[in-house]
Design a protein around this motif. Sequence first.
Motif, PDB file in Angstrom:
ATOM      1  N   VAL A  15       1.245  -1.098   0.784  1.00  0.00           N
ATOM      2  CA  VAL A  15       0.607  -0.444  -0.250  1.00  0.00           C
ATOM      3  C   VAL A  15       1.010   1.181  -0.096  1.00  0.00           C
ATOM      4  O   VAL A  15       1.733   1.336   0.487  1.00  0.00           O
ATOM      5  N   GLY A  16       0.955   2.184  -1.239  1.00  0.00           N
ATOM      6  CA  GLY A  16       1.418   2.933  -1.062  1.00  0.00           C
ATOM      7  C   GLY A  16       0.759   4.515  -0.306  1.00  0.00           C
ATOM      8  O   GLY A  16      -0.431   4.067  -0.386  1.00  0.00           O
ATOM      9  N   GLY A  17       1.401   4.945  -0.016  1.00  0.00           N
ATOM     10  CA  GLY A  17       1.351   6.706   0.375  1.00  0.00           C
ATOM     11  C   GLY A  17       0.806   6.702   1.797  1.00  0.00           C
ATOM     12  O   GLY A  17      -0.268   7.372   2.353  1.00  0.00           O
ATOM     13  N   ASN A  18       1.292   5.580   2.659  1.00  0.00           N
ATOM     14  CA  ASN A  18       0.697   5.077   3.577  1.00  0.00           C
ATOM     15  C   ASN A  18       2.226   4.634   4.754  1.00  0.00           C
ATOM     16  O   ASN A  18       1.711   3.397   5.499  1.00  0.00           O
ATOM     17  N   SER A  19       2.261   6.460   5.265  1.00  0.00           N
ATOM     18  CA  SER A  19       3.626   6.431   6.352  1.00  0.00           C
ATOM     19  C   SER A  19       2.070   7.395   7.496  1.00  0.00           C
ATOM     20  O   SER A  19       3.249   8.417   7.417  1.00  0.00           O
ATOM     21  N   PRO A  20       1.546   6.859   7.625  1.00  0.00           N
ATOM     22  CA  PRO A  20       0.810   8.425   8.193  1.00  0.00           C
ATOM     23  C   PRO A  20       1.934   8.740  10.009  1.00  0.00           C
ATOM     24  O   PRO A  20       2.458   7.795  10.632  1.00  0.00           O
ATOM     25  N   VAL A  21       2.124   9.576  10.410  1.00  0.00           N
ATOM     26  CA  VAL A  21       2.744  10.527  11.178  1.00  0.00           C
ATOM     27  C   VAL A  21       1.924  11.018  12.183  1.00  0.00           C
ATOM     28  O   VAL A  21       0.574  11.973  11.899  1.00  0.00           O
ATOM     29  N   ALA A 387       3.753  17.763  10.763  1.00  0.00           N
ATOM     30  CA  ALA A 387       3.263  16.148  10.654  1.00  0.00           C
ATOM     31  C   ALA A 387       3.252  15.567   9.498  1.00  0.00           C
ATOM     32  O   ALA A 387       3.432  14.464   9.145  1.00  0.00           O
ATOM     33  N   ARG A 388       2.388  16.512   8.357  1.00  0.00           N
ATOM     34  CA  ARG A 388       1.754  16.143   7.328  1.00  0.00           C
ATOM     35  C   ARG A 388       3.009  16.291   6.133  1.00  0.00           C
ATOM     36  O   ARG A 388       3.276  15.650   5.509  1.00  0.00           O
ATOM     37  N   ILE A 389       4.015  17.004   6.548  1.00  0.00           N
ATOM     38  CA  ILE A 389       5.160  17.500   5.612  1.00  0.00           C
ATOM     39  C   ILE A 389       6.565  16.425   6.250  1.00  0.00           C
ATOM     40  O   ILE A 389       6.331  14.986   4.769  1.00  0.00           O
ATOM     41  N   MET A 390       6.228  16.066   7.938  1.00  0.00           N
ATOM     42  CA  MET A 390       6.806  13.855   7.851  1.00  0.00           C
ATOM     43  C   MET A 390       6.316  13.744   6.831  1.00  0.00           C
ATOM     44  O   MET A 390       7.011  12.200   6.577  1.00  0.00           O
ATOM     45  N   GLN A 391       4.761  12.920   6.737  1.00  0.00           N
ATOM     46  CA  GLN A 391       4.403  11.298   5.533  1.00  0.00           C
ATOM     47  C   GLN A 391       4.671  12.545   5.037  1.00  0.00           C
ATOM     48  O   GLN A 391       4.969  11.216   4.266  1.00  0.00           O
ATOM     49  N   LEU A 392       4.892  13.561   4.413  1.00  0.00           N
ATOM     50  CA  LEU A 392       5.477  13.122   3.008  1.00  0.00           C
ATOM     51  C   LEU A 392       6.588  13.086   2.612  1.00  0.00           C
ATOM     52  O   LEU A 392       7.027  11.723   1.876  1.00  0.00           O
ATOM     53  N   LEU A 393       7.672  13.118   3.378  1.00  0.00           N
ATOM     54  CA  LEU A 393       8.795  12.998   3.575  1.00  0.00           C
ATOM     55  C   LEU A 393       9.223  11.544   3.282  1.00  0.00           C
ATOM     56  O   LEU A 393       9.878  10.824   3.145  1.00  0.00           O
ATOM     57  N   GLY A 405       9.227  19.809  -6.167  1.00  0.00           N
ATOM     58  CA  GLY A 405       9.656  19.362  -5.490  1.00  0.00           C
ATOM     59  C   GLY A 405       8.561  20.106  -4.200  1.00  0.00           C
ATOM     60  O   GLY A 405       7.632  19.839  -3.091  1.00  0.00           O
ATOM     61  N   THR A 406       8.516  21.726  -4.569  1.00  0.00           N
ATOM     62  CA  THR A 406       7.882  22.346  -4.247  1.00  0.00           C
ATOM     63  C   THR A 406       6.627  22.790  -4.037  1.00  0.00           C
ATOM     64  O   THR A 406       5.107  22.933  -3.066  1.00  0.00           O
ATOM     65  N   ALA A 407       6.181  22.260  -4.795  1.00  0.00           N
ATOM     66  CA  ALA A 407       4.099  22.017  -5.262  1.00  0.00           C
ATOM     67  C   ALA A 407       3.699  21.044  -4.614  1.00  0.00           C
ATOM     68  O   ALA A 407       2.572  20.742  -4.094  1.00  0.00           O
ATOM     69  N   GLN A 408       5.131  20.187  -4.558  1.00  0.00           N
ATOM     70  CA  GLN A 408       4.177  18.641  -3.517  1.00  0.00           C
ATOM     71  C   GLN A 408       4.194  19.066  -2.099  1.00  0.00           C
ATOM     72  O   GLN A 408       3.550  18.014  -1.385  1.00  0.00           O
ATOM     73  N   LEU A 409       5.043  20.043  -1.602  1.00  0.00           N
ATOM     74  CA  LEU A 409       5.164  20.352  -0.369  1.00  0.00           C
ATOM     75  C   LEU A 409       4.038  21.944   0.367  1.00  0.00           C
ATOM     76  O   LEU A 409       3.304  21.273   0.835  1.00  0.00           O
ATOM     77  N   LEU A 410       3.967  22.347  -1.233  1.00  0.00           N
ATOM     78  CA  LEU A 410       2.543  23.308  -1.081  1.00  0.00           C
ATOM     79  C   LEU A 410       0.864  22.439  -0.950  1.00  0.00           C
ATOM     80  O   LEU A 410       0.414  23.295  -0.520  1.00  0.00           O
ATOM     81  N   ALA A 411       1.172  21.482  -1.176  1.00  0.00           N
ATOM     82  CA  ALA A 411       0.050  21.015  -1.610  1.00  0.00           C
ATOM     83  C   ALA A 411      -0.221  20.151  -0.194  1.00  0.00           C
ATOM     84  O   ALA A 411      -1.256  20.363   0.454  1.00  0.00           O
ATOM     85  N   VAL A 412       0.584  20.143   0.307  1.00  0.00           N
ATOM     86  CA  VAL A 412       0.457  18.664   1.628  1.00  0.00           C
ATOM     87  C   VAL A 412       0.146  20.277   2.869  1.00  0.00           C
ATOM     88  O   VAL A 412      -0.945  19.990   3.780  1.00  0.00           O
ATOM     89  N   VAL A 413       0.774  21.175   3.111  1.00  0.00           N
ATOM     90  CA  VAL A 413       0.555  22.202   3.709  1.00  0.00           C
ATOM     91  C   VAL A 413      -1.125  22.669   3.496  1.00  0.00           C
ATOM     92  O   VAL A 413      -1.871  23.007   4.387  1.00  0.00           O
ATOM     93  N   GLN A 414      -0.902  22.784   2.251  1.00  0.00           N
ATOM     94  CA  GLN A 414      -2.511  23.150   2.022  1.00  0.00           C
ATOM     95  C   GLN A 414      -3.847  22.845   2.478  1.00  0.00           C
ATOM     96  O   GLN A 414      -4.859  22.964   2.492  1.00  0.00           O
ATOM     97  N   SER A 415      -3.007  21.034   2.209  1.00  0.00           N
ATOM     98  CA  SER A 415      -4.155  20.467   3.357  1.00  0.00           C
ATOM     99  C   SER A 415      -5.227  20.645   4.597  1.00  0.00           C
ATOM    100  O   SER A 415      -5.745  20.528   4.943  1.00  0.00           O
ATOM    101  N   VAL A 416      -3.422  21.376   5.314  1.00  0.00           N
ATOM    102  CA  VAL A 416      -4.094  21.945   6.448  1.00  0.00           C
ATOM    103  C   VAL A 416      -4.196  23.393   6.242  1.00  0.00           C
ATOM    104  O   VAL A 416      -5.128  23.658   7.139  1.00  0.00           O
ATOM    105  N   ILE A 417      -4.073  24.242   5.576  1.00  0.00           N
ATOM    106  CA  ILE A 417      -4.868  25.594   5.546  1.00  0.00           C
ATOM    107  C   ILE A 417      -6.460  25.329   5.491  1.00  0.00           C
ATOM    108  O   ILE A 417      -7.060  26.089   5.997  1.00  0.00           O
ATOM    109  N   ASP A 418      -6.095  24.208   5.216  1.00  0.00           N
ATOM    110  CA  ASP A 418      -7.823  23.799   4.491  1.00  0.00           C
ATOM    111  C   ASP A 418      -8.971  23.572   5.116  1.00  0.00           C
ATOM    112  O   ASP A 418      -9.564  23.868   6.338  1.00  0.00           O
TER     113      ASP A 418
END
Length: 499
Positions: A15-21, A387-393, A405-418
């Motif tokens: 299962v990909g993308g499944n490293s919860p922090v 936590a979201r940034i560490m999960q991405l890394l 890379g910056t687009a990926q980081l902005l995407a996860v931070v945007q989820s927190v902003i939302d």
Amino acid sequence: MAISFKKYVDITSGVGGNSPVAQREFIGRIFSINPLIPTKTVIEFTTLEDVGTYFGTGSEEYARASFYFGFIGKNITRPNKISFARWTDADVAPRIYGAKGIQALASWTSITAGSFTLTIGGVSNTMSAMNFSAAADLAGVAAIIQTAIRTKTGTQWTAATVTYDATNQRFNFVGGSAVAATISVTAGTLGVDIAGQLGWLSPSAILSAGALLETIIQTLTLSADETDNFGSFLFQKALTSAERLAATIWNDAQNVKYIFCLATLAVDASANSAALLTYSGTGITLLGVSNEYPEMAPMILLASIDFTNRDSVINFMFQQFSLTPSVTTTTESNSYDALRVNYYGRTQTAGQLIDFYQAGYLTGGATDPVDMNVYANEMWLKDAAGARIMQLLLSLGRVSANANGTAQLLAVVQSVIDMALFNGTISPNKDLDITQQLYITQITGDKLAWRQVASKGYWIACVVQKYVENGVTKFKAKYTLVYSKDDAIRKVEGTHVLI
């Protein structure tokens, strides 16, 4: 038989993308000198009943937990966990508190060759051939065990004590020397094992290592290093002025991570304010009547916020508790407000007395968040983003040092902003004065950024920077988030014009 298919086609599933922090829980942490809390240890409880079972219903820990768990907020939320940590304010010897349970003398007098092994500070001794047949009572059983331990070499053993606690129905041990020393117990192998019957085996027993006196800073640092899963803290024992200052300075250095809840007597309010006001994150609250804990109000309110709900952030002022008001006059209220000392106050209208927590401010300078609600919201936002940034890394093979890379980081931070827009941490459609507009322009380098902050509530950008560390060239992504904090109305003024 056949040749393995994997020799030709070997597919690995996962299962990909499944490293919860995990994100922190903003629960309260209470530092106590109660020896029932093992040294250098944090213990957590989710119910008042569990606190009572552990500490006893007559303890201060239970009284504080009762106040803590008994609160239900305006959003129908309540604290769901509390933690206690040990403050070793003096050198202590290693201890054992046996498991609670019904002890029958008959179960001991039938043992004529009891044994167990006790290890203190790396030194192990086996107590064996203990005969309990002549014991007259459970205190006599304890005396026999104590005698066996004292036959060993060294003050830790020769001055040790074993007692029977009839109230809690358990056997307790205290080493003979207050030094740093680990302690453990293993089942006896000679004759009949009595370690289990004593209740001295893990995990049912409470084993506390010997330890030397800890400063306030050592205690806070050790506790946070063990687990930073808390949002506020206080000390049950009254602190000296030097200890209060040390705790405040330590908390200030954590940069909006915890709220230090500090009680003050009326006679000390001015001095405490003067000494601590320039450091961030301390909520000074005026003590009221004895056996009440108004300084816990910020701790309780913070622990009761559910940031996953819509409009869940709160104003720490106008919150009501089962407390006796300590301020009932306008003169007193103005005086404590000027000192930035909080209190449980009383007003009235139409003869109805109304009591609530006031004014919900923290210590801090001009660039620090001093509104408790703003400070609490930023605590959550920082933690959620981290936590979201560490999960991405952890989830991706790499985050490239480029636009992708910056687009990926902005995407996860945007989820927190939302989520921050959803729960009310970020406040859109807010008027910004000219100073705020100029500051946003200066920090962002974008002349239109302030308009976005005013309308959408935030502005964000991310760049990749190269730096050299220990002779190695590295890359880091640096993002800047400017957001409109959620300010709470504290006063309403009206004008009634009758024509």
